[in-house]
Scaffold this motif. Structure first.
Motif, PDB file in Angstrom:
ATOM      1  N   THR A 221       0.842  -1.188   0.000  1.00 44.64           N
ATOM      2  CA  THR A 221       0.000   0.000   0.000  1.00 44.64           C
ATOM      3  C   THR A 221       0.883   1.244   0.000  1.00 44.64           C
ATOM      4  O   THR A 221       2.105   1.157  -0.101  1.00 44.64           O
ATOM      5  N   VAL A 222       0.250   2.391   0.127  1.00 45.74           N
ATOM      6  CA  VAL A 222       0.956   3.671   0.094  1.00 45.74           C
ATOM      7  C   VAL A 222       0.586   4.462   1.341  1.00 45.74           C
ATOM      8  O   VAL A 222      -0.571   4.441   1.788  1.00 45.74           O
ATOM      9  N   ALA A 223       1.570   5.163   1.928  1.00 52.26           N
ATOM     10  CA  ALA A 223       1.327   5.987   3.109  1.00 52.26           C
ATOM     11  C   ALA A 223       2.371   7.083   3.180  1.00 52.26           C
ATOM     12  O   ALA A 223       3.429   7.009   2.545  1.00 52.26           O
ATOM     13  N   ASP A 224       2.079   8.107   3.989  1.00 52.66           N
ATOM     14  CA  ASP A 224       3.034   9.191   4.225  1.00 52.66           C
ATOM     15  C   ASP A 224       3.865   8.860   5.460  1.00 52.66           C
ATOM     16  O   ASP A 224       3.325   8.428   6.491  1.00 52.66           O
ATOM     17  N   LEU A 225       5.163   9.078   5.373  1.00 53.27           N
ATOM     18  CA  LEU A 225       6.091   8.713   6.439  1.00 53.27           C
ATOM     19  C   LEU A 225       6.500   9.951   7.246  1.00 53.27           C
ATOM     20  O   LEU A 225       6.873  10.979   6.675  1.00 53.27           O
ATOM     21  N   HIS A 226       6.424   9.838   8.597  1.00 50.85           N
ATOM     22  CA  HIS A 226       6.834  10.904   9.510  1.00 50.85           C
ATOM     23  C   HIS A 226       7.859  10.340  10.494  1.00 50.85           C
ATOM     24  O   HIS A 226       7.809   9.158  10.847  1.00 50.85           O
ATOM     25  N   LEU A 227       8.735  11.190  10.985  1.00 51.77           N
ATOM     26  CA  LEU A 227       9.724  10.815  11.998  1.00 51.77           C
ATOM     27  C   LEU A 227       9.592  11.767  13.178  1.00 51.77           C
ATOM     28  O   LEU A 227       9.526  12.990  12.998  1.00 51.77           O
ATOM     29  N   PHE A 228       9.548  11.223  14.397  1.00 48.07           N
ATOM     30  CA  PHE A 228       9.433  12.077  15.580  1.00 48.07           C
ATOM     31  C   PHE A 228      10.749  12.802  15.822  1.00 48.07           C
ATOM     32  O   PHE A 228      11.813  12.191  15.908  1.00 48.07           O
ATOM     33  N   ASP A 229      10.659  14.125  15.946  1.00 48.43           N
ATOM     34  CA  ASP A 229      11.825  14.974  16.146  1.00 48.43           C
ATOM     35  C   ASP A 229      11.775  15.563  17.547  1.00 48.43           C
ATOM     36  O   ASP A 229      10.821  16.268  17.912  1.00 48.43           O
ATOM     37  N   GLN A 230      12.813  15.288  18.350  1.00 47.38           N
ATOM     38  CA  GLN A 230      12.809  15.732  19.736  1.00 47.38           C
ATOM     39  C   GLN A 230      12.983  17.240  19.860  1.00 47.38           C
ATOM     40  O   GLN A 230      12.524  17.835  20.833  1.00 47.38           O
ATOM     41  N   GLN A 299       1.047   7.477   7.953  1.00 47.90           N
ATOM     42  CA  GLN A 299      -0.339   7.942   7.878  1.00 47.90           C
ATOM     43  C   GLN A 299      -0.948   7.458   6.568  1.00 47.90           C
ATOM     44  O   GLN A 299      -0.435   7.731   5.477  1.00 47.90           O
ATOM     45  N   PHE A 300      -2.063   6.698   6.700  1.00 52.35           N
ATOM     46  CA  PHE A 300      -2.711   6.111   5.537  1.00 52.35           C
ATOM     47  C   PHE A 300      -3.822   7.023   5.030  1.00 52.35           C
ATOM     48  O   PHE A 300      -4.304   7.910   5.746  1.00 52.35           O
ATOM     49  N   SER A 301      -4.244   6.774   3.819  1.00 54.50           N
ATOM     50  CA  SER A 301      -5.202   7.673   3.166  1.00 54.50           C
ATOM     51  C   SER A 301      -6.631   7.486   3.655  1.00 54.50           C
ATOM     52  O   SER A 301      -7.421   8.429   3.651  1.00 54.50           O
ATOM     53  N   ASP A 302      -6.987   6.286   4.066  1.00 51.83           N
ATOM     54  CA  ASP A 302      -8.363   6.042   4.492  1.00 51.83           C
ATOM     55  C   ASP A 302      -8.396   4.944   5.549  1.00 51.83           C
ATOM     56  O   ASP A 302      -7.425   4.209   5.749  1.00 51.83           O
ATOM     57  N   LYS A 303      -9.521   4.827   6.226  1.00 49.00           N
ATOM     58  CA  LYS A 303      -9.653   3.880   7.323  1.00 49.00           C
ATOM     59  C   LYS A 303      -9.657   2.430   6.837  1.00 49.00           C
ATOM     60  O   LYS A 303      -9.210   1.534   7.560  1.00 49.00           O
ATOM     61  N   GLU A 304     -10.167   2.210   5.631  1.00 52.40           N
ATOM     62  CA  GLU A 304     -10.179   0.845   5.111  1.00 52.40           C
ATOM     63  C   GLU A 304      -8.761   0.327   4.920  1.00 52.40           C
ATOM     64  O   GLU A 304      -8.454  -0.837   5.227  1.00 52.40           O
ATOM     65  N   THR A 305      -7.870   1.183   4.446  1.00 52.15           N
ATOM     66  CA  THR A 305      -6.487   0.762   4.202  1.00 52.15           C
ATOM     67  C   THR A 305      -5.774   0.429   5.505  1.00 52.15           C
ATOM     68  O   THR A 305      -5.093  -0.599   5.609  1.00 52.15           O
ATOM     69  N   ILE A 306      -5.932   1.287   6.525  1.00 50.71           N
ATOM     70  CA  ILE A 306      -5.229   1.014   7.784  1.00 50.71           C
ATOM     71  C   ILE A 306      -5.836  -0.201   8.479  1.00 50.71           C
ATOM     72  O   ILE A 306      -5.123  -0.956   9.154  1.00 50.71           O
ATOM     73  N   GLU A 307      -7.139  -0.448   8.305  1.00 50.60           N
ATOM     74  CA  GLU A 307      -7.740  -1.641   8.885  1.00 50.60           C
ATOM     75  C   GLU A 307      -7.156  -2.901   8.261  1.00 50.60           C
ATOM     76  O   GLU A 307      -6.855  -3.871   8.950  1.00 50.60           O
ATOM     77  N   THR A 308      -6.979  -2.868   6.946  1.00 52.44           N
ATOM     78  CA  THR A 308      -6.378  -4.012   6.254  1.00 52.44           C
ATOM     79  C   THR A 308      -4.935  -4.205   6.695  1.00 52.44           C
ATOM     80  O   THR A 308      -4.484  -5.337   6.944  1.00 52.44           O
ATOM     81  N   PHE A 309      -4.205  -3.103   6.805  1.00 52.78           N
ATOM     82  CA  PHE A 309      -2.810  -3.173   7.245  1.00 52.78           C
ATOM     83  C   PHE A 309      -2.728  -3.701   8.677  1.00 52.78           C
ATOM     84  O   PHE A 309      -1.878  -4.537   8.996  1.00 52.78           O
ATOM     85  N   LYS A 310      -3.618  -3.221   9.553  1.00 51.58           N
ATOM     86  CA  LYS A 310      -3.613  -3.661  10.951  1.00 51.58           C
ATOM     87  C   LYS A 310      -3.886  -5.155  11.055  1.00 51.58           C
ATOM     88  O   LYS A 310      -3.220  -5.872  11.820  1.00 51.58           O
TER      89      LYS A 310
END
Length: 748
Positions: A221-230, A299-310
């Motif tokens: 699938t496709v998602a946006d990637l973030h990194l936590f910055d202290q 961060q995924f585009s929609d709830k269906e995608t993250i449910e499938t990924f989960k």
């Protein structure tokens, strides 16, 4: 299995008989791998598998023969007998999934084919073990060119260590443990000197690399990637529209890439500290590189995608831990596993007690110092190991090697050193360094378990400061862990208690002559359940957890469990129940498992100890864990100690002992309130940091504001006012964690 080999003379003795041993009923399959595609095909139904001699000495064959009906001959072109040379290279292994046992091996002439004989369910376990042991004997004879009678146990074990070639899905389950070790070593080798020279956490990690080999894609699938910055205390966007995959690759891997450029490649396992946030369609986890810990967010585009990924992620981590196919479990058990990764699941507010309302009011953090008792009980090389907080005599006891420190609770909620019980010995004068200690009979005595003898318990009279009785549970049943016969039984003169072995649950009555195990209250399992810890309710209901991660609920000792809660796969080594038994807190290494065992579909709302759960309606477990970004601040892997509810005559309201150990950055005590958990606020916890490792902690009886904390060389008390929010404890005043609404471009 080496004991089974004692039948070898009977099996190998008649050289005129070509057949050594056989399994008369089963089905025969072959799995063929071509590139990334695997195909499984049934060759024979209701066939026989045997071991036969060949015309050459020390040479044997596996022969699979199908039953042939002359009136209805088979329509395929296969030979009615399939033969395979028994050699170490075929890497023969026995697999067990529930009540199904199969034998798997490869053909040395066709390395892309894996054969599997699935035994009939009626086949006796003894026959399976004997067949397997005989195969290894045959391998030894071919390898050494001498009789199996000359083989040592070490020789056979060396042959057994050969792992099945990981070519198909049928082989993967048997190779996961070795594969994890191998691939972990591979990833370690990728940590270059550049990683060692990197600055403090907050810098970007190095690009990681997937191991080579064919992989079966489980999700793409496709998602946006973030990194936590202290520095900014926020998840910072790194790459949009990344390529996200879960790969079935001995074991499973999470892969994130930008085009052909790999960004993240990571084993799917519990230390990832995974979190799914449904509201923001986000998946957050930890990534470890050298001594640094990072927190990533997809961060995924929609709830269906993250449910499938989960769902797919839950399957991956379950199979990695259990080495068992997820598809073998019923849907109710599958939902139990997958739902455990959900971040928040609000329960009905009218289901909560009014007494818990006050817990929503945050208290002002008090950073005042606590009085130390280190000078009174800190000699020698031993460290504090066990903590027992008294119920009736306002005292706490700390075990340190063969010494027990006694501390008095003062009126101002402090601890004052009282005395030391030195030279703890058994009745034969041998030193005792207990693996477990438990207060008993109105705090007048303490029961000790000796790690050197797992069949006995010792009763120490605390007033005399000496062991006065020795109890042997049973000659053939181990005593690995004990608990009171009911919660708060220590407040009475009750003499009986509950014990477990790896496969048994039973009651101990020290008044019995000889062995103390009560035969009428003894439940032993044939299967290897690997029980690890046991706990009881005020009514005497019992919960037993295992190193496999499952939990059994009993309303009576000696009978079958009323309910079995499925395993997530992580070993459970801490277990506590509320007095009424409704809530369970189980401790695993990287998270706590909170479970409400009230049966919502039952008209009487009975608990899981009293009535079974419908197979498709198991309770939803909640994983209590630290936020991945908080772990990034701590810069240490999580390792929780046993969690406890507060105790007393009123309803429990708080969970504590929720301490975890760190090697170099200092320990933390973490506390959750029960109401907030039940409202789905599982990340609303408070923290206290110490300058040393926390060994154990527990509430003072009847006082949920006062916690006793044992450090390696000290014992002290902690009030709730000294527990602060993570943003105050983990960051400097100028680096407070932002609220969710203020995090720009970061949904968590």
């Amino acid at each position: 299995m080496f004991a089974v080999r004692g039948l070898g003379k009977l099996i190998f003795g008649d050289e005129k008989n070509p057949e050594l041993i056989s399994l008369p009923h089963g089905d025969f399959y072959v799995t063929t791998t071509e590139g990334k595609k695997s195909t499984r095909e049934k060759l024979f139904s209701d066939c026989q598998m045997a071991l036969r001699r060949t015309t050459q000495k020390f040479q044997y064959q596996i022969v699979v023969s199908r039953a042939v009906d002359a009136k209805n001959p088979p329509e395929d072109d296969l030979e009615d007998e399939q033969t395979f040379l028994v050699d170490e290279a075929i890497q023969f292994r026995r697999r067990t999934d529930g009540d199904i046992t199969s034998f798997v091996w490869i053909d040395v002439t066709e390395s892309n084919e894996v054969f599997e004989f699935v035994c009939d369910k009626t086949t006796q376990k003894y026959a399976l073990e004997t067949f397997e042991a005989t195969v290894y004997d045959c391998m030894y004879e071919r390898k050494s060119q001498k009789s199996r009678d000359e083989a040592t146990e070490q020789d056979i074990e060396a042959i057994k260590k050969v792992q099945l070639v990981p070519t198909t899905s049928s082989a993967i389950a048997t190779t996961r443990e070795k594969s994890v070790d191998d691939l972990t070593g591979l990833m370690s080798s990728l940590k270059t000197q550049e990683a060692k020279e990197k600055g403090p956490a907050g810098n970007e990690p190095l690009n990681s690399t997937l191991p080579t080999g064919d992989a079966q894609r489980m999700i793409h699938t496709v998602a946006d990637l973030h990194l936590f910055d202290q520095k900014s205390n926020a998840f910072v966007p790194k790459v949009t529209n990344t390529d996200v995959r879960l790969l079935y690759l001995l074991p499973d891997w999470l892969s994130v890439s930008q085009g052909s450029k790999p960004l993240i490649a990571q084993l799917v396992e519990p230390s990832m500290n995974p979190v799914f946030n449904k509201e923001h369609k986000a998946f957050i986890w930890n990534y470890y590189e050298g001594t640094h810990v990072y927190s990533w967010l997809l961060q995924f585009s929609d709830k269906e995608t993250i449910e499938t990924f989960k769902e797919m992620f839950g399957r991956c981590i379950f199979e990695a831990l259990n080495q068992t196919s997820f598809s073998k479990f019923e849907k109710g058990d599958q939902d139990y596993v997958i739902n455990a990764f959900e971040e928040e699941s609000e329960m009905a507010e009218d289901d909560l007690s009014d007494e818990e309302e006050e817990l929503f009011h945050d208290v002002e953090n008090d950073d005042s110092d606590t009085e130390s008792n280190a000078d009174h009980f800190a000699d020698g090389t031993e460290k504090n190991k066990h903590l027992q907080v008294g119920y009736k005599n306002a005292r706490s006891f700390v075990v340190r090697g063969d010494k027990i420190g006694v501390f008095q609770h003062t009126d101002d909620d402090k601890l004052k050193f009282y005395t030391t019980i030195n030279n703890v010995r058994d009745l034969n004068g041998k030193p005792l360094n207990p693996k477990q200690a438990m207060l008993h009979q109105e705090d007048s005595s303490m029961i000790l378990l000796d790690p050197k003898d797992n069949h006995r318990a010792y009763k120490m009279d605390l007033e005399r400061g000496a062991v006065v009785e020795e109890w042997k549970a049973h000659d053939d049943v181990a005593l690995n862990y004990i608990t009171p016969e009911a919660k708060y039984a220590q407040m009475t003169n009750t003499q009986t208690l509950v014990g477990i072995s790896p496969n048994a649950l039973y009651r101990i009555d020290p008044r019995l002559a000889g062995n103390k195990l009560v035969d009428s209250q003894f439940k032993q399992y044939v299967s290897k359940n690997d029980f690890s810890v046991v706990s009881t309710t005020e009514k005497g209901y019992v919960a037993v957890a295992s190193n496999k991660g499952d939990i059994r609920l009993f309303n009576e000792i000696g009978k079958n469990a009323k309910s079995v809660l499925p395993a997530l796969g992580d070993p459970i080594y801490g277990l506590d129940l509320t007095a009424n038994g409704r809530f369970i807190i189980a401790t695993c290494k990287t998270y706590l498992l909170f479970i409400d065992v009230e049966n919502k579909t039952d008209a009487k709302r009975r608990l899981g100890y009293e009535h079974y759960f419908p197979k498709d309606d198991k309770p939803i477990p909640r994983r209590l864990q630290l936020k991945p970004e908080h772990v990034a601040y701590m810069q240490e892997p999580i390792n929780f100690t046993a969690a406890r509810f507060n105790s007393g005559p009123n309803e429990e309201t708080t969970i504590v002992a929720v301490s975890f150990l760190t090697a170099s950055t200092g320990p933390y005590v973490v506390s959750w309130t029960l109401k907030k958990i039940r409202l789905g606020k599982i990340y609303d916890y408070t923290i206290k940091k110490y300058d040393d490792v926390v060994v154990s902690d527990n509430f003072v009886y009847g006082n949920d504001n006062n916690i006793v904390v044992a450090l390696p060389n000290d014992v002290t008390t902690l009030s709730k006012k000294q527990l602060g929010t993570p943003r105050n404890i983990l960051t400097t005043p100028s680096q407070n964690l932002r609220s969710r609404s203020n995090i720009v471009n970061a949904p968590y």
